[in-house]
Design a protein around this motif. Sequence first.
Motif, mmCIF file in Angstrom:
data_model
loop_
_atom_site.group_PDB
_atom_site.id
_atom_site.type_symbol
_atom_site.label_atom_id
_atom_site.label_comp_id
_atom_site.label_asym_id
_atom_site.label_seq_id
_atom_site.Cartn_x
_atom_site.Cartn_y
_atom_site.Cartn_z
ATOM 1 N N LEU A 171 0.864 -1.181 0.000
ATOM 2 C CA LEU A 171 0.000 0.000 0.000
ATOM 3 C C LEU A 171 0.901 1.231 0.000
ATOM 4 O O LEU A 171 1.368 1.677 1.041
ATOM 5 C CB LEU A 171 -0.906 0.019 1.234
ATOM 6 C CG LEU A 171 -1.784 -1.201 1.474
ATOM 7 C CD1 LEU A 171 -2.549 -1.041 2.778
ATOM 8 C CD2 LEU A 171 -2.721 -1.407 0.305
ATOM 9 N N PHE A 172 1.159 1.761 -1.183
ATOM 10 C CA PHE A 172 2.028 2.918 -1.309
ATOM 11 C C PHE A 172 1.352 4.173 -0.773
ATOM 12 O O PHE A 172 0.134 4.328 -0.874
ATOM 13 C CB PHE A 172 2.411 3.150 -2.773
ATOM 14 C CG PHE A 172 3.320 2.077 -3.305
ATOM 15 C CD1 PHE A 172 4.672 2.118 -3.042
ATOM 16 C CD2 PHE A 172 2.814 1.017 -4.030
ATOM 17 C CE1 PHE A 172 5.523 1.135 -3.514
ATOM 18 C CE2 PHE A 172 3.647 0.028 -4.518
ATOM 19 C CZ PHE A 172 5.006 0.083 -4.257
ATOM 20 N N LEU A 173 2.145 5.065 -0.219
ATOM 21 C CA LEU A 173 1.707 6.382 0.236
ATOM 22 C C LEU A 173 0.523 6.323 1.213
ATOM 23 O O LEU A 173 -0.424 7.096 1.110
ATOM 24 C CB LEU A 173 1.349 7.269 -0.954
ATOM 25 C CG LEU A 173 2.495 7.598 -1.900
ATOM 26 C CD1 LEU A 173 1.989 8.314 -3.134
ATOM 27 C CD2 LEU A 173 3.568 8.416 -1.200
ATOM 28 N N ALA A 174 0.573 5.412 2.176
ATOM 29 C CA ALA A 174 -0.467 5.349 3.206
ATOM 30 C C ALA A 174 -0.339 6.597 4.080
ATOM 31 O O ALA A 174 0.648 6.773 4.778
ATOM 32 C CB ALA A 174 -0.324 4.076 4.031
ATOM 33 N N ARG A 175 -1.328 7.467 4.012
ATOM 34 C CA ARG A 175 -1.278 8.755 4.712
ATOM 35 C C ARG A 175 -2.080 8.763 6.002
ATOM 36 O O ARG A 175 -1.899 9.639 6.837
ATOM 37 C CB ARG A 175 -1.820 9.855 3.807
ATOM 38 C CG ARG A 175 -0.942 10.174 2.642
ATOM 39 C CD ARG A 175 -1.545 11.289 1.790
ATOM 40 N NE ARG A 175 -0.614 11.710 0.782
ATOM 41 C CZ ARG A 175 -0.546 11.178 -0.427
ATOM 42 N NH1 ARG A 175 -1.361 10.208 -0.764
ATOM 43 N NH2 ARG A 175 0.338 11.623 -1.295
ATOM 44 N N SER A 176 -3.021 7.819 6.146
ATOM 45 C CA SER A 176 -3.937 7.854 7.290
ATOM 46 C C SER A 176 -4.432 6.451 7.598
ATOM 47 O O SER A 176 -4.256 5.521 6.810
ATOM 48 C CB SER A 176 -5.142 8.741 6.952
ATOM 49 O OG SER A 176 -5.895 8.133 5.908
ATOM 50 N N ALA A 177 -5.069 6.324 8.753
ATOM 51 C CA ALA A 177 -5.675 5.046 9.124
ATOM 52 C C ALA A 177 -6.744 4.648 8.100
ATOM 53 O O ALA A 177 -6.922 3.472 7.801
ATOM 54 C CB ALA A 177 -6.279 5.133 10.529
ATOM 55 N N GLU A 178 -7.423 5.632 7.544
ATOM 56 C CA GLU A 178 -8.451 5.343 6.531
ATOM 57 C C GLU A 178 -7.823 4.742 5.275
ATOM 58 O O GLU A 178 -8.386 3.815 4.683
ATOM 59 C CB GLU A 178 -9.252 6.601 6.194
ATOM 60 C CG GLU A 178 -10.194 7.044 7.281
ATOM 61 C CD GLU A 178 -9.506 7.771 8.448
ATOM 62 O OE1 GLU A 178 -8.318 8.187 8.306
ATOM 63 O OE2 GLU A 178 -10.146 7.913 9.498
ATOM 64 N N ASP A 179 -6.668 5.253 4.861
ATOM 65 C CA ASP A 179 -5.972 4.684 3.702
ATOM 66 C C ASP A 179 -5.611 3.223 3.958
ATOM 67 O O ASP A 179 -5.795 2.365 3.101
ATOM 68 C CB ASP A 179 -4.679 5.448 3.399
ATOM 69 C CG ASP A 179 -4.899 6.802 2.771
ATOM 70 O OD1 ASP A 179 -6.036 7.103 2.344
ATOM 71 O OD2 ASP A 179 -3.912 7.571 2.708
ATOM 72 N N VAL A 180 -5.099 2.944 5.148
ATOM 73 C CA VAL A 180 -4.694 1.579 5.489
ATOM 74 C C VAL A 180 -5.918 0.665 5.557
ATOM 75 O O VAL A 180 -5.905 -0.440 5.016
ATOM 76 C CB VAL A 180 -3.901 1.564 6.812
ATOM 77 C CG1 VAL A 180 -3.639 0.145 7.276
ATOM 78 C CG2 VAL A 180 -2.589 2.327 6.640
ATOM 79 N N GLU A 181 -6.979 1.125 6.193
ATOM 80 C CA GLU A 181 -8.204 0.326 6.284
ATOM 81 C C GLU A 181 -8.751 0.020 4.892
ATOM 82 O O GLU A 181 -9.153 -1.101 4.603
ATOM 83 C CB GLU A 181 -9.259 1.060 7.110
ATOM 84 C CG GLU A 181 -10.587 0.339 7.207
ATOM 85 C CD GLU A 181 -10.502 -1.033 7.837
ATOM 86 O OE1 GLU A 181 -11.309 -1.911 7.460
ATOM 87 O OE2 GLU A 181 -9.639 -1.252 8.695
ATOM 88 N N ARG A 182 -8.747 1.007 4.006
ATOM 89 C CA ARG A 182 -9.219 0.800 2.634
ATOM 90 C C ARG A 182 -8.366 -0.261 1.933
ATOM 91 O O ARG A 182 -8.875 -1.153 1.265
ATOM 92 C CB ARG A 182 -9.188 2.118 1.851
ATOM 93 C CG ARG A 182 -9.812 2.033 0.480
ATOM 94 C CD ARG A 182 -9.838 3.386 -0.245
ATOM 95 N NE ARG A 182 -10.245 4.486 0.601
ATOM 96 C CZ ARG A 182 -9.435 5.480 1.011
ATOM 97 N NH1 ARG A 182 -8.167 5.510 0.648
ATOM 98 N NH2 ARG A 182 -9.880 6.449 1.779
ATOM 99 N N GLY A 183 -7.060 -0.195 2.127
ATOM 100 C CA GLY A 183 -6.167 -1.186 1.538
ATOM 101 C C GLY A 183 -6.442 -2.587 2.041
ATOM 102 O O GLY A 183 -6.428 -3.548 1.274
ATOM 103 N N PHE A 184 -6.712 -2.723 3.342
ATOM 104 C CA PHE A 184 -7.041 -4.033 3.895
ATOM 105 C C PHE A 184 -8.388 -4.531 3.366
ATOM 106 O O PHE A 184 -8.555 -5.717 3.103
ATOM 107 C CB PHE A 184 -7.048 -3.991 5.423
ATOM 108 C CG PHE A 184 -5.697 -4.248 6.017
ATOM 109 C CD1 PHE A 184 -5.349 -5.514 6.447
ATOM 110 C CD2 PHE A 184 -4.774 -3.233 6.123
ATOM 111 C CE1 PHE A 184 -4.100 -5.760 6.985
ATOM 112 C CE2 PHE A 184 -3.522 -3.461 6.657
ATOM 113 C CZ PHE A 184 -3.179 -4.735 7.089
ATOM 114 N N ARG A 185 -9.347 -3.628 3.185
ATOM 115 C CA ARG A 185 -10.650 -4.044 2.640
ATOM 116 C C ARG A 185 -10.496 -4.594 1.233
ATOM 117 O O ARG A 185 -11.137 -5.569 0.870
ATOM 118 C CB ARG A 185 -11.626 -2.866 2.621
ATOM 119 C CG ARG A 185 -12.383 -2.681 3.897
ATOM 120 C CD ARG A 185 -13.646 -1.830 3.722
ATOM 121 N NE ARG A 185 -13.569 -0.803 2.715
ATOM 122 C CZ ARG A 185 -13.211 0.460 2.951
ATOM 123 N NH1 ARG A 185 -12.857 0.858 4.144
ATOM 124 N NH2 ARG A 185 -13.192 1.343 1.967
#
Length: 86
Positions: free
Chosen positions: A8-22
């Motif tokens: 997950l490149f350029l993870a800026r926030s918890a929301e970015d990470v959660e979206r990547g996991f989804r």
Amino acid sequence: MGAHGVLLFLARSAEDVERGFRFGRDLPRETRSVGGGRAIKRGLGFQDYLKIANEEMLIIPLIEPREALDDIERILKDRGIGSGLR
């Protein structure tokens, strides 16, 4: 019998990470397709494929941008990321 990991490149926030996991896990409930055709043709049942895919998919968030530091505590709490870090 597909990708074993996602960066997950350029993870800026918890929301970015959660979206990547989804998108990388939680099959087939989310918004991406399921591509287990080859595994199923070789004898792995569909439910078994989903279970294994969800358990074994390696998802690595690259927390690169400086602004991610503002959300680092929430990012590390998300889905056990950093659980071994002290």
